[in-house]
Enzyme design. Structure first.
Site, PDB file in Angstrom:
ATOM      1  N   GLY A  74     -18.060 -44.153  66.375  1.00 14.16           N
ATOM      2  CA  GLY A  74     -17.252 -44.909  67.389  1.00 14.16           C
ATOM      3  C   GLY A  74     -16.636 -45.962  66.455  1.00 14.16           C
ATOM      4  CB  SER A  75     -14.034 -48.683  68.358  1.00 12.05           C
ATOM      5  OG  SER A  75     -15.394 -49.677  68.776  1.00 12.05           O
ATOM      6  CB  THR A  76     -17.683 -51.127  65.238  1.00 15.37           C
ATOM      7  OG1 THR A  76     -17.896 -51.259  66.757  1.00 15.37           O
ATOM      8  CG2 THR A  76     -18.423 -51.789  64.564  1.00 15.37           C
ATOM      9  CB  ALA A  90     -25.035 -52.079  69.413  1.00 11.47           C
ATOM     10  CE  LYS A 145     -25.228 -45.179  67.725  1.00 11.00           C
ATOM     11  NZ  LYS A 145     -23.234 -45.709  68.473  1.00 11.00           N
ATOM     12  CD  GLU A 168     -24.463 -42.056  66.681  1.00  7.34           C
ATOM     13  OE1 GLU A 168     -24.844 -42.297  68.136  1.00  7.34           O
ATOM     14  OE2 GLU A 168     -23.857 -41.927  66.836  1.00  7.34           O
TER      15      GLU A 168
END
Length: 122
Positions: A34-36, A88, A99, A108
């Site tokens: 994901g982006s984070t 998150a 999540k 995950e």
């Protein structure tokens, strides 16, 4: 030239870079998606000499780690995963975290670990 990040992106970046402090020498690190987490992967470039290997939760994450020449190891080959870092997707007013939901969710959930670090920003 570095692009100016929005406030939300700046917070994601700060949270991801703070998670780097949890990495100890010789550690195998689980890396989400994901982006984070993309900011976390970017930061791994600076500490990759401390990492024995990473376990990627998605094929996309694996590609990004390989591009940085960070060794990858299959989750099934790991007895213990001391740290797993992910972002998150949502936190409700009661501070309950949601999540997953994307294609990497099953992988995950299978990451066994002692310490689960979620990159949060507010």
């Amino acid at each position: 030239m570095k692009t100016v990040l929005s406030n939300q992106e700046s917070l994601k970046e700060a949270a991801a870079y703070a998670a780097l402090d949890y990495i100890e020498h010789g550690m195998i690190v689980g890396v989400g998606s994901g982006s984070t987490v993309n900011y976390f992967i970017e930061g791994l470039r600076k500490v990759k000499n401390k990492i024995e290997a990473c376990v990627a939760s998605s094929d996309e994450t694996a590609k990004k780690l390989k591009a940085l020449a960070i060794p990858l190891i299959d989750l099934n080959a790991v007895n213990d995963l001391p740290l797993y870092v992910d972002g998150a997707d949502e936190i409700d007013p009661y501070k309950q975290m949601i999540k997953g939901g994307g294609g990497a969710l099953t992988r995950e959930k299978n990451h066994r670990n002692r310490r689960f670090s979620i990159c949060l920003y507010h």
